[in-house]
Every structure is written in C-alpha cells, then in structure tokens.
Design a protein around this motif. Structure first.
Motif, PDB file in Angstrom:
ATOM      1  N   GLU A   1      54.687  43.824  40.110  1.00 11.26           N
ATOM      2  CA  GLU A   1      53.660  44.805  40.448  1.00 11.26           C
ATOM      3  C   GLU A   1      52.346  44.140  40.836  1.00 11.26           C
ATOM      4  OE1 GLU A   1      53.100  47.709  37.452  1.00 11.26           O
ATOM      5  OE2 GLU A   1      55.188  48.362  37.442  1.00 11.26           O
ATOM      6  N   ALA A   2      52.010  43.051  40.136  1.00 12.27           N
ATOM      7  CA  ALA A   2      50.736  42.396  40.422  1.00 12.27           C
ATOM      8  C   ALA A   2      50.805  40.946  39.977  1.00 12.27           C
ATOM      9  CB  ALA A   2      49.586  43.111  39.712  1.00 12.27           C
ATOM     10  N   VAL A   3      50.048  40.116  40.652  1.00 10.22           N
ATOM     11  CA  VAL A   3      49.883  38.719  40.267  1.00 10.22           C
ATOM     12  C   VAL A   3      48.394  38.514  40.003  1.00 10.22           C
ATOM     13  CG1 VAL A   3      50.078  36.309  40.979  1.00 10.22           C
ATOM     14  CG2 VAL A   3      51.856  37.953  41.616  1.00 10.22           C
ATOM     15  N   VAL A   4      48.054  38.114  38.775  1.00  9.56           N
ATOM     16  CA  VAL A   4      46.659  37.958  38.386  1.00  9.56           C
ATOM     17  C   VAL A   4      46.348  36.476  38.245  1.00  9.56           C
ATOM     18  CG1 VAL A   4      44.876  38.550  36.712  1.00  9.56           C
ATOM     19  CG2 VAL A   4      46.711  40.179  37.196  1.00  9.56           C
TER      20      VAL A   4
ATOM     21  N   ARG B   1      38.432  36.963  38.527  1.00 15.34           N
ATOM     22  CA  ARG B   1      39.858  37.262  38.452  1.00 15.34           C
ATOM     23  C   ARG B   1      40.309  37.872  39.773  1.00 15.34           C
ATOM     24  NH1 ARG B   1      37.045  38.644  34.468  1.00 15.34           N
ATOM     25  NH2 ARG B   1      36.904  40.852  35.015  1.00 15.34           N
ATOM     26  N   HIS B   2      41.455  37.425  40.236  1.00 14.67           N
ATOM     27  CA  HIS B   2      42.019  37.933  41.495  1.00 14.67           C
ATOM     28  C   HIS B   2      43.337  38.625  41.182  1.00 14.67           C
ATOM     29  CE1 HIS B   2      43.261  37.024  45.942  1.00 14.67           C
ATOM     30  NE2 HIS B   2      43.159  38.310  45.677  1.00 14.67           N
ATOM     31  N   ASN B   3      43.333  39.934  41.274  1.00 19.61           N
ATOM     32  CA  ASN B   3      44.510  40.749  40.994  1.00 19.61           C
ATOM     33  C   ASN B   3      45.129  41.129  42.341  1.00 19.61           C
ATOM     34  OD1 ASN B   3      46.304  42.892  40.428  1.00 19.61           O
ATOM     35  ND2 ASN B   3      45.185  43.406  38.576  1.00 19.61           N
ATOM     36  N   GLN B   4      46.241  40.478  42.674  1.00 16.38           N
ATOM     37  CA  GLN B   4      46.878  40.699  43.976  1.00 16.38           C
ATOM     38  C   GLN B   4      48.027  41.690  43.835  1.00 16.38           C
ATOM     39  OE1 GLN B   4      47.069  36.201  44.347  1.00 16.38           O
ATOM     40  NE2 GLN B   4      46.899  36.781  46.489  1.00 16.38           N
ATOM     41  N   ARG B   5      47.949  42.767  44.594  1.00 11.37           N
ATOM     42  CA  ARG B   5      48.975  43.797  44.601  1.00 11.37           C
ATOM     43  C   ARG B   5      49.530  43.961  46.015  1.00 11.37           C
ATOM     44  NH1 ARG B   5      49.110  47.063  40.063  1.00 11.37           N
ATOM     45  NH2 ARG B   5      47.508  46.574  38.502  1.00 11.37           N
ATOM     46  N   LYS B   6      50.551  44.793  46.116  1.00 14.20           N
ATOM     47  CA  LYS B   6      51.219  44.953  47.403  1.00 14.20           C
ATOM     48  C   LYS B   6      50.286  45.546  48.452  1.00 14.20           C
ATOM     49  CE  LYS B   6      55.488  46.794  49.407  1.00 14.20           C
ATOM     50  NZ  LYS B   6      56.748  47.513  49.123  1.00 14.20           N
ATOM     51  N   GLU B   7      49.483  46.532  48.053  1.00 13.47           N
ATOM     52  CA  GLU B   7      48.655  47.251  49.017  1.00 13.47           C
ATOM     53  C   GLU B   7      47.200  46.824  49.016  1.00 13.47           C
ATOM     54  OE1 GLU B   7      49.937  49.157  51.212  1.00 13.47           O
ATOM     55  OE2 GLU B   7      51.955  49.128  50.343  1.00 13.47           O
ATOM     56  N   GLU B   8      46.781  46.034  47.984  1.00 15.01           N
ATOM     57  CA  GLU B   8      45.370  45.690  47.908  1.00 15.01           C
ATOM     58  C   GLU B   8      45.156  44.464  47.036  1.00 15.01           C
ATOM     59  OE1 GLU B   8      43.821  49.266  46.164  1.00 15.01           O
ATOM     60  OE2 GLU B   8      44.184  48.579  44.114  1.00 15.01           O
ATOM     61  N   ASP B   9      44.011  43.848  47.213  1.00 16.13           N
ATOM     62  CA  ASP B   9      43.550  42.769  46.349  1.00 16.13           C
ATOM     63  C   ASP B   9      42.334  43.279  45.583  1.00 16.13           C
ATOM     64  OD1 ASP B   9      45.481  41.208  47.414  1.00 16.13           O
ATOM     65  OD2 ASP B   9      44.164  39.882  48.540  1.00 16.13           O
ATOM     66  N   VAL B  10      42.282  42.960  44.295  1.00 24.74           N
ATOM     67  CA  VAL B  10      41.140  43.369  43.483  1.00 24.74           C
ATOM     68  C   VAL B  10      40.495  42.114  42.903  1.00 24.74           C
ATOM     69  CG1 VAL B  10      40.332  44.731  41.528  1.00 24.74           C
ATOM     70  CG2 VAL B  10      42.246  45.562  42.919  1.00 24.74           C
ATOM     71  N   ILE B  11      39.251  41.879  43.268  1.00 19.77           N
ATOM     72  CA  ILE B  11      38.473  40.777  42.715  1.00 19.77           C
ATOM     73  C   ILE B  11      37.553  41.362  41.652  1.00 19.77           C
ATOM     74  CG2 ILE B  11      36.718  39.034  43.219  1.00 19.77           C
ATOM     75  CD1 ILE B  11      37.879  38.910  46.068  1.00 19.77           C
ATOM     76  N   SER B  12      37.668  40.880  40.429  1.00 19.73           N
ATOM     77  CA  SER B  12      36.846  41.421  39.349  1.00 19.73           C
ATOM     78  C   SER B  12      36.117  40.284  38.647  1.00 19.73           C
ATOM     79  CB  SER B  12      37.704  42.212  38.347  1.00 19.73           C
ATOM     80  OG  SER B  12      38.747  41.424  37.837  1.00 19.73           O
ATOM     81  N   PHE B  13      34.943  40.603  38.153  1.00 18.16           N
ATOM     82  CA  PHE B  13      34.133  39.614  37.436  1.00 18.16           C
ATOM     83  C   PHE B  13      33.228  40.346  36.462  1.00 18.16           C
ATOM     84  CE2 PHE B  13      32.515  40.553  41.653  1.00 18.16           C
ATOM     85  CZ  PHE B  13      31.222  41.001  41.412  1.00 18.16           C
ATOM     86  N   GLY B  14      32.749  39.598  35.467  1.00 17.12           N
ATOM     87  CA  GLY B  14      32.015  40.251  34.399  1.00 17.12           C
ATOM     88  C   GLY B  14      32.913  41.248  33.695  1.00 17.12           C
ATOM     89  N   ALA B  15      32.312  42.200  33.031  1.00 18.30           N
ATOM     90  CA  ALA B  15      33.092  43.256  32.377  1.00 18.30           C
ATOM     91  C   ALA B  15      33.029  44.565  33.144  1.00 18.30           C
ATOM     92  CB  ALA B  15      32.577  43.469  30.947  1.00 18.30           C
ATOM     93  N   SER B  16      32.212  44.625  34.210  1.00 17.36           N
ATOM     94  CA  SER B  16      31.900  45.915  34.818  1.00 17.36           C
ATOM     95  C   SER B  16      32.189  46.016  36.309  1.00 17.36           C
ATOM     96  CB  SER B  16      30.409  46.236  34.601  1.00 17.36           C
ATOM     97  OG  SER B  16      30.040  46.109  33.248  1.00 17.36           O
ATOM     98  N   PHE B  17      32.518  44.909  36.981  1.00 19.33           N
ATOM     99  CA  PHE B  17      32.558  44.914  38.433  1.00 19.33           C
ATOM    100  C   PHE B  17      33.945  44.633  38.984  1.00 19.33           C
ATOM    101  CE2 PHE B  17      28.301  43.380  37.211  1.00 19.33           C
ATOM    102  CZ  PHE B  17      27.551  44.443  37.691  1.00 19.33           C
ATOM    103  N   SER B  18      34.254  45.284  40.103  1.00 23.40           N
ATOM    104  CA  SER B  18      35.477  44.978  40.844  1.00 23.40           C
ATOM    105  C   SER B  18      35.228  45.227  42.320  1.00 23.40           C
ATOM    106  CB  SER B  18      36.662  45.819  40.353  1.00 23.40           C
ATOM    107  OG  SER B  18      36.445  47.193  40.610  1.00 23.40           O
ATOM    108  N   LEU B  19      35.846  44.386  43.136  1.00 23.78           N
ATOM    109  CA  LEU B  19      35.781  44.526  44.585  1.00 23.78           C
ATOM    110  C   LEU B  19      37.205  44.740  45.073  1.00 23.78           C
ATOM    111  CD1 LEU B  19      33.997  44.295  47.197  1.00 23.78           C
ATOM    112  CD2 LEU B  19      34.728  41.907  47.280  1.00 23.78           C
ATOM    113  N   VAL B  20      37.483  45.937  45.606  1.00 24.15           N
ATOM    114  CA  VAL B  20      38.823  46.289  46.064  1.00 24.15           C
ATOM    115  C   VAL B  20      38.897  46.053  47.567  1.00 24.15           C
ATOM    116  CG1 VAL B  20      40.576  48.085  46.202  1.00 24.15           C
ATOM    117  CG2 VAL B  20      39.017  48.009  44.240  1.00 24.15           C
ATOM    118  N   VAL B  21      39.839  45.183  47.973  1.00 27.44           N
ATOM    119  CA  VAL B  21      40.030  44.879  49.394  1.00 27.44           C
ATOM    120  C   VAL B  21      41.410  45.384  49.799  1.00 27.44           C
ATOM    121  CG1 VAL B  21      40.064  43.088  51.160  1.00 27.44           C
ATOM    122  CG2 VAL B  21      38.572  42.835  49.148  1.00 27.44           C
TER     123      VAL B  21
END
Length: 594
Positions: free
Chosen positions: A223-226, A245-265
């Motif tokens: 489902e995901a590779v973190v 942290r780079h959470n790679q999924r089939k339809e999107e990549d999620v870059i998260s940092f800190g405890a509050s932020f995420s960037l969905v690509v």
C-alpha cells in the motif's frame, strides 16, 4: 465453441507477444495438474543455451460474459495446491470467455510459501482465490514470470517451514536482516515502487552466518513505502527540521515533516500543502514558528527542492496569524514554566484537560510571576503542604505555602531542601533527608526530581547507623522504580550508582558485601561487569559461604542461574518470599512460584 481451446490459445498468444518468453502449453489437459510451461530466456535470441528457467502453467477456461472485472475469484483444489508446492509452484491462469469468443486472462502466482499459508488456513476440499487481470504490457508480463522463477528458486525448501509474521521473526531474533524487491527486464527503467504497488511481493529473512534467504511474509500489494530522509527542511536559510518522511503511494507522494505538516504531490502533478496542529509542546512550538516564518517568506525547501506556498485569503483567515502568535507565546511560557521546575520531559499538549490549563495558569502566576493564587487543594488547612500535581503526562512535586488570606504561593520543593529529623518509637532522633519521603511510585512518575541536587543533599546529612538504613531502603526503592520502566530514566540510574558506590565506603554500619552487591547490581543494569568486578563477586562468595541470601544475590549478578537456584532452595519459605521482593530478583531466570 471450445472454450478450453480458446483459453489456452489466449494465454499462448499473450506470452508469444513478448521478446523473452516462449509458451509450451497443451490444450487438452494431458497432465493431471499442469498444462505446460513458460520458458524464460536471458536474451531475445531464445536459444536453448540461454534458457534462464521455466514456470509451470495451469490454464482454466470459464464461460463468463462479464469481462470488465480487474479481480475475480476462482476455486482451486487443495490436492492441486499440494502438488504445485511439491513441484515448486505454478502460474495459474483463469481465462474468461464470453459468448462471442472474446476472452480476458486472469492470473495468480502460487509459490511454495503462499501455498503453505493457504494449506494451513483450512481443511476444505478447495479454496477460492483472488485472480488479477493479466497485464497487456509485454515488459510487465516478462517481469511477472521472471520474478516468479526467481522466487521459486528461493522458496524451494519452504513448504514445511512454520509460517511466521515479520514481527514474530524479529521478536525471536532468528534473522539478522530482511529484504524484498524485484528484478526488471528493463534495466534502464526499473520501476520498483510501481511493481510493488501492483504485484505480489515476498519478504525474505537472512539467517546469521548463512547465505540463504528464507521467505517470512508475503504482500499481495504494497500500500505504501515510507522512507526517512536525512535532509533539511528550511524556510530561507533557517533550518527547522533535520529530516523528513516520504510516504510513497500508488496515486500520490506525501512528504511530511514536524508533527503538523504534509505536502501531498499527486501523480498528476497537483500539490497540496496541509497543516494540522499536532504533537507535544516542543513540537508545536517548532511547527508554529515554522508556519509563522512561512507566512512571511511564502516558500520552503525540502532538501534541494523549493516549494512555493501561496496562501489564499481563506487560508490566512483560518490560520489567524494574530491568534497564532499569541498561542505561540503561551506555549513558550508553558515551556519556560516546565524548565523552571526542572522538567525535561515533553508535555503531551494535546491531552491537556480544562483542569490542566487552570493549574498551568496558576503555576505561571505563582512560579514565574511570584503572585499569590487561589487553589483548591487537599490538606489545604495546613500552612504548608507538598502535593503531586498531574498535568497531562507529567507529574510534579510542589510545595504549597498558604498566607493569612487563604491564598497560596507555590515553589519547587527540590529548590531548597530544609534540614529535618526522624524519630523512632523509642523517641530516638537522628538527622535525615526529606528525600526519604519518596518511594518507588514517586521516583517512577515525578518529573521534577533533580538527581544531582538530591545526591548532594544526601551527602550533606550527618551520617549515622539509622540514616544508613534509611539510605539503603531509599536505594532499593529507586532500583524498583527504575525497573518499572527504564525508558527516560538514565538520570535516576546514574544517581542510584552514585549512592550505591558511596555506601560501599560506609561499611562501619553494615556488612560491606551487601553494599558491594547493591553497587554491582546497579552497574549491571547499564553494562556488563568488568573482570575486576567479577573477581570481587568471586571473593564475596568465597568469604560468605554460610550466608545463603548473599550467595543467591552474588550468583544472580554473576549470571550463574543453577548456583543461584540451588542456594535459593536452601532458604526458608519466609526468606524466599522476602528475597523475591528485592530488586535483585529481576535477574532470576527460573520459575520459582510456589
């Protein structure tokens, strides 16, 4: 219409379109469990000398008019599964054929490991399995069969292995490392993650000292590779985070940092920057500071990549920068309060109750601003009272002093330890320390004990036999507290070792051997004993042959379980029960329940 012929032809034609494979598949079920093989070649010449391997094939044709499904279910006989396992596995094809003779191919890879899982799951005569649509792309077809052959070779001896999860394998420590992956025919453009997201993946464990990988788990689809990257997250030149942290999924990549932020690509290229306040006190202070800077600079960098952030008016209104900065100052004030109390633990801010916030406000007023506050306390009729105050996950011991008007000033009782005395039932008095009031529960939970101050205060008390006995009991309580939960208790253990070592110099009040055992058992909690310390234990044993309790303790510290158990058996039932209550009992490895 001969659907069996159509089914076999469909698979044959699909495989024949590839550059690296040749199908040899019968159409008349001449073999009991297989319909033939697919040969895989090392290159496109397809000569006999270049055969890499072959995959056994089973083809079943089914009359179905609905060819739209991407996944179907189809029963497979248990007897066939056992035969497939003995042969090393099978690529099982199910071909749907509609009334017009059109077809769609589905497949499932049956390898020894997942066959073993299926055989252990029930006692029915057949099992209904999921089959996925066979791909149209020739390179993907090659990759599926190629990886099947590779996994088949790795799993040749796995049929009779006990199935375990990765968590179980890690727990028992049977493997030194784990790996997963795939081999691609297209060496120029290997899409590892794309393959993992859509195909069955096996996880292999490597046993120490053996160059053999054993299958320990299987995922139908990942489902995901973190991944965690040790790259900085910055606003301008200021570094806020050392990793992301780079959470790679089939339809999107999620870059998260800190405890509050995420960037969905998204794979389409669309991006979305998300902020949801979370984390402990320290994390929230850092995250809000980052957001404050980001609102001004309107861009941040993750590693070498820059990401502009254009806040829409509705986003600005939602964030409310004025209130956000006021909240940031409030969080910093709480942090200042905790530092003033000597608390180094992270406060779980999200778990604060209304009552916690009221207590925080009172402590800020009293401790930071030196104001009198109104409080409702137990024993509030006393002029002075020491209470444990719980604020979320933190517990602090505080001294409350009431004035004539019924209000309180609050201070840290460890800031200044007043001289005190103890008295026994016969009226005998001796100098002691207020720290003697603390037990294992306090040491295990209170966050504002300054262990350096505590150790110095204990040394400053005039020494006596009664005080020595109190310090011994205090030391044992501290050991019990450490053993309850060792996490974050390094300062406690350091103080224990200092007190235990100090007590070895006070042998005029107690048998020196007991003090040495306490010191050595404290050391053993942080490291293995050195040669000279083991020699000291041996001398203690030689010099105390008739002291069974001491011998049990010495052998436990040495790790000699048989000797410790033998001497434990020489104790009375009462003595055994007493010994079980001492901290040294944590080193006993045998079952002694009676």
């Amino acid at each position: 219409m001969n659907i069996e012929q159509i089914g076999t032809s469909s698979v044959t034609n699909s495989i024949s379109l590839t550059d690296y494979m040749e199908p040899y598949i019968n159409s008349g079920d001449k073999e009991p469990c297989w319909d033939g093989h697919i040969y895989y070649y090392k290159n496109t010449n397809k000569s006999k000398s270049e055969i890499h391997g072959r995959a056994a094939v089973q083809v079943k044709a089914v009359s179905k008019n609905d060819l739209s499904k991407s996944i179907i279910k189809h029963p497979v006989k248990i007897s066939d599964l056992r035969q497939y396992a003995r042969d090393g596995g099978t690529v099982y094809f199910v071909v749907y054929v509609d009334k017009n003779g059109r077809s769609k191919i589905y497949y499932e890879l049956l390898l020894p490991f997942n066959i073993n899982v299926l055989l252990q799951s029930g006692n029915e005569s057949s099992i209904s399995l999921n089959f996925k649509a066979f791909p149209e792309g020739n390179m993907e077809k090659c990759n599926i069969i190629f990886n099947f052959i590779l996994d088949r070779q790795k799993q040749s001896s796995s049929l009779d292995r006990r199935i375990m999860s990765i968590a179980d394998a890690i727990k028992i420590g049977q493997f030194e490392s784990f790996s997963f992956g795939y081999a691609s025919v297209d060496s120029q453009n290997p899409d590892l993650l794309g393959y993992l997201f859509d195909h069955k993946t096996f996880v292999y464990g490597k046993m120490p000292g053996i160059d053999v990988k054993v299958p320990v788990d299987c995922f139908d689809e990942v489902e995901a590779v973190v991944l965690q990257h040790n790259k900085e997250v910055r606003v301008g030149d200021k570094v806020y985070y050392e990793t992301f942290r780079h959470n790679q999924r089939k339809e999107e990549d999620v870059i998260s940092f800190g405890a509050s932020f995420s960037l969905v690509v998204k794979k389409t290229g669309a991006t979305n920057f998300n902020y949801t306040v979370a984390g402990n006190l320290r994390e929230r202070i850092l995250d809000i500071s980052f957001l404050e800077d980001l609102l001004e600079k309107k861009s941040f960098s993750v590693g070498e990549m820059a990401f502009p952030v254009n806040f829409a008016p509705v986003d600005i209104e939602r964030l409310n920068p004025k209130l956000m900065l006021e909240h940031l100052e409030y969080l910093k004030t709480i942090q200042k309060l905790l530092l003033a109390l000597g608390v180094r633990e992270d406060l779980n801010y999200g778990d604060l109750t209304d009552e916690d916030h009221r207590m925080i406000e009172a402590l800020i007023s009293s401790i930071l601003h030196k104001e009198l506050v109104s409080l409702c306390l137990e024993k509030s009729d006393h002029l002075q009272t020491v209470n444990i105050v719980k604020i979320s996950n933190i517990q602090v011991l505080l001294l409350f002093v009431k004035d004539d008007g019924g209000k309180f000033s609050v201070c840290d009782p460890f800031e200044k330890i007043f001289p005190c005395q103890a008295e026994d039932g016969d009226g005998n008095c001796w100098d002691t320390s207020a720290y003697m009031l603390l037990g294992r529960a306090a040491f295990a939970s209170i966050s504002n004990i300054d262990y350096r101050t505590m150790y110095q205060c204990l040394l400053d008390v005039p020494y006596s036999e009664q005080y020595h006995n109190q310090v011994c009991l205090l030391l044992l309580e501290m050991l019990h507290a450490y053993d309850l939960d060792e996490r974050g208790k390094a300062n406690l253990l350091e103080c224990i070792i200092q007190i235990a070592e100090w007590q070895t110099t006070k042998n005029q009040y107690v048998d020196e051997a007991y003090a040495q055992l306490n010191y050595l058992q404290a050391l053993l909690r942080v490291r293995d004993l050195k040669e000279k310390e083991i020699e000291l234990l041996c001398r203690i044993i030689e010099q105390n042959r008739k002291n069974e309790i001491l011998l049990v303790g010495a052998y436990l510290i040495l790790g000699n379980q048989p000797a410790a158990k033998m001497h434990f058996g020489n104790l009375s039932v009462e003595e055994q029960g007493e010994l079980r209550r001492f901290p040294i009992w944590k080193f006993a490895k045998w079952d002694t329940k009676v």
